[in-house]
Design a protein around this motif. Structure first.
Motif, PDB file in Angstrom:
ATOM      1  N   ALA A   1      -3.254   9.768  -2.400  1.00  0.00           N
ATOM      2  CA  ALA A   1      -3.350  11.014  -1.642  1.00  0.00           C
ATOM      3  C   ALA A   1      -3.142  10.776  -0.155  1.00  0.00           C
ATOM      4  N   LEU A   2      -3.824   9.778   0.395  1.00  0.00           N
ATOM      5  CA  LEU A   2      -3.674   9.494   1.822  1.00  0.00           C
ATOM      6  C   LEU A   2      -2.262   9.005   2.127  1.00  0.00           C
ATOM      7  N   GLY A   3      -1.727   8.155   1.272  1.00  0.00           N
ATOM      8  CA  GLY A   3      -0.383   7.645   1.494  1.00  0.00           C
ATOM      9  C   GLY A   3       0.646   8.757   1.565  1.00  0.00           C
ATOM     10  N   TRP A   4       0.501   9.754   0.712  1.00  0.00           N
ATOM     11  CA  TRP A   4       1.433  10.883   0.718  1.00  0.00           C
ATOM     12  C   TRP A   4       1.384  11.609   2.065  1.00  0.00           C
ATOM     13  N   LEU A   5       0.174  11.856   2.557  1.00  0.00           N
ATOM     14  CA  LEU A   5       0.053  12.545   3.841  1.00  0.00           C
ATOM     15  C   LEU A   5       0.638  11.698   4.973  1.00  0.00           C
TER      16      LEU A   5
ATOM     17  N   PRO B   1       0.839  -1.204   0.000  1.00  0.00           N
ATOM     18  CA  PRO B   1       0.000   0.000   0.000  1.00  0.00           C
ATOM     19  C   PRO B   1       0.868   1.246   0.000  1.00  0.00           C
ATOM     20  N   PHE B   2       0.346   2.304  -0.595  1.00  0.00           N
ATOM     21  CA  PHE B   2       0.961   3.637  -0.549  1.00  0.00           C
ATOM     22  C   PHE B   2       2.340   3.673  -1.207  1.00  0.00           C
ATOM     23  N   ALA B   3       2.619   2.785  -2.169  1.00  0.00           N
ATOM     24  CA  ALA B   3       3.957   2.714  -2.754  1.00  0.00           C
ATOM     25  C   ALA B   3       4.387   4.049  -3.349  1.00  0.00           C
ATOM     26  N   ALA B   4       3.464   4.778  -3.974  1.00  0.00           N
ATOM     27  CA  ALA B   4       3.817   6.040  -4.621  1.00  0.00           C
ATOM     28  C   ALA B   4       4.237   7.109  -3.628  1.00  0.00           C
ATOM     29  N   ALA B   5       3.872   6.935  -2.356  1.00  0.00           N
ATOM     30  CA  ALA B   5       4.181   7.953  -1.352  1.00  0.00           C
ATOM     31  C   ALA B   5       5.682   8.123  -1.164  1.00  0.00           C
ATOM     32  N   ALA B   6       6.463   7.099  -1.471  1.00  0.00           N
ATOM     33  CA  ALA B   6       7.910   7.196  -1.294  1.00  0.00           C
ATOM     34  C   ALA B   6       8.524   8.255  -2.195  1.00  0.00           C
TER      35      ALA B   6
ATOM     36  N   ILE C   1      -8.680  11.798   7.994  1.00  0.00           N
ATOM     37  CA  ILE C   1      -8.197  10.431   8.216  1.00  0.00           C
ATOM     38  C   ILE C   1      -6.730  10.466   8.619  1.00  0.00           C
ATOM     39  N   ALA C   2      -5.934  11.254   7.905  1.00  0.00           N
ATOM     40  CA  ALA C   2      -4.511  11.354   8.227  1.00  0.00           C
ATOM     41  C   ALA C   2      -4.308  11.884   9.642  1.00  0.00           C
TER      42      ALA C   2
END
Length: 470
Positions: A116-120, A86-91, A153-154
């Motif tokens: 979007a959530l992963g980035w936050l 999950p959230f791989a793009a956040a890196a 949520i974040a």
């Protein structure tokens, strides 16, 4: 910095999106297979730079593109074709220059929400005791993403992380109460605390577990109305601020992370924050029995028999099985007003971790429809959990020769199941109830999830509640 200040980090940058009026550079997400198509869509300067550098969009590799005038024109971040994290793009946030960025790659709605959530969440840092720089690159909310809801949520996740990460010398029952009170005040919720003689009389097992500690035990009771006639949803969170094991003392290695034994309380408060910020039309109640399981002359002992709020008597087979005792009294209180849904969070058993590891909370419920909803929501928002059985055949393990129940059956088999069965004895039949045995800790950093305290199953529950009542 006070604990309330630390909890307020949940509302601070970088857990917010970039200002929508701020110019944002394009970030392209590419796999090795899709890179040629991405490159073909770029201006000449970007295409030539990819050719000159030999960039191949390998997973986790980022390239910053020139704009042809000596500036930055965008970037590409590589993803694995079969990416399952999950959230791989956040890196990408770690590799990009400071400033505002927008995801230029078309995404379906669920993928956009996750990115979007992963980035936050990737921007979270626990900075109470040292300065650790967060990523400086900020994300513009992708088209179609509800920015306010995602930020809420974040913030709920960050609140839970802050609470779990705070060591016990700065987060005992007093300050956990302060953090819950601050949350209640921020959203206009009512707040009550049961302690002292009232706790001894009304919640004798909570009182017994916490009486050896320097800070007295208590029961926190938060109520919030999103709708006067909304369904009653009650969350119960285990708030053992530190667990020595009591007189059945843990070894040093087993005690090292016991600051997180209040992780169930952190999860309940994190979800409550999401619900209140989103304004879901619920009548929400949060109950947190908070204690420290310490050692002193007043400590409860192996072999003691305790009377519970429900009237059932419990023989203490092991003082290190204290979480189920404090939860039992709180669950009894919760059922007295017949909630439409009752969910408890608890860092309850090592057996659940042996069975499922650190990333998968164990879900127990007799309600098949509720279990399916949890599973679907967990998969949808990449907040996984796994159902384990409330196997009634093991009820006999809870028998005691001198009391109604034994809190720690001998033999050590099916420990997560017998703990859940113990709790079920204190839930009124017919109540829609789920028990979540959570770890609340990320042993290794991953995109969107730094090492340390973690909210588990909370986003799944919030998604479930939002889809039912949002």
């Amino acid at each position: 910095m006070t604990l309330s200040d630390a909890a307020a980090q949940a509302d601070a940058a970088p857990l917010r999106f970039a200002d929508p009026d701020e110019p944002a550079l394009p970030l392209h997400l590419a796999t090795q297979r899709s890179l040629p198509q991405v490159a073909a869509s770029l201006p000449d300067a970007g295409r030539r730079w990819i050719e000159a550098t030999g960039y191949d969009a390998a997973a986790g590799r980022c390239i910053v593109l020139p704009d042809g005038a000596g500036g930055v024109g965008g970037a590409i971040f590589g993803l694995a074709a079969d990416e399952t994290r999950p959230f791989a793009a956040a890196a990408a946030a770690d590799a990009l220059p400071a400033g505002a960025w927008r995801i230029a790659t078309p995404l379906d709605p669920e993928a956009a929400d996750e990115a979007a959530l992963g980035w936050l969440l990737h921007g979270y840092r626990f900075g109470r005791y040292r300065t650790e720089a967060a990523p400086r690159a900020r994300l513009a909310a992708p088209v179609g993403v509800d920015a306010r809801r995602t930020e809420a949520i974040a913030a709920g996740v960050a609140l839970a992380r802050d609470l779990v990460n705070t060591p016990a010398n700065d987060l005992g029952p007093d300050r956990l109460e302060s953090a819950a009170r601050s949350l209640a005040e921020g959203f206009g919720a009512t707040f009550d605390v049961v302690s002292g003689a009232a706790l001894e009389t009304g919640f004798p097992m909570i009182a017994a577990v916490g009486r050896a500690a320097a800070e007295p035990p208590r029961l926190i009771d938060l109520r919030w109305e999103g709708a006067a006639d909304g369904p009653r949803v009650t969350l119960v969170g285990k708030g053992v601020c530190f667990d020595t094991g009591g007189l059945d003392l843990k070894p040093a290695a087993g005690m090292r992370l016991m600051k997180k034994d209040m992780g169930g309380a952190a999860c309940a408060l994190g979800v409550a924050r999401m619900v209140m910020a989103a304004g879901l039309p619920l009548r929400l109640r949060v109950l947190i029995p908070t204690v420290e399981n310490a050692v002193s002359a007043a400590a409860f002992r192996p072999g003691d028999v305790l009377r519970s709020r429900k009237g059932l008597t419990v023989e203490i087979g092991n003082t290190d099985a204290e979480g189920r005792l404090v939860l039992a009294d709180a669950l009894t209180l919760a059922c007295e007003e017949a909630p439409d849904l009752l969910v408890d969070f608890a860092t309850l058993t090592g057996a659940a971790r042996v069975a499922l590891g650190p990333d998968l909370p164990a879900l127990f419920t007799d309600d098949d429809a509720l279990a399916l909803e949890f599973a679907e929501s967990g998969a949808r928002v990449r907040d996984p959990l796994w159902r384990l059985p409330l196997w009634s055949g093991y009820d006999a393990m809870l028998k005691s020769p001198v009391a109604d129940l034994d809190n720690a059956p001998a033999g050590g088999m099916a420990g997560a199941v017998t703990a859940a069965l113990f709790l079920r004895r204190f839930v009124e039949p017919g109540t829609r109830w789920a028990h979540l045995d959570v770890f609340c800790w990320a042993p290794k950093a991953a995109p969107g999830r730094p090492m340390g305290g973690e909210l588990q199953a909370g986003r799944a529950l919030f998604d479930l509640l939002s889809r039912r009542h949002g």
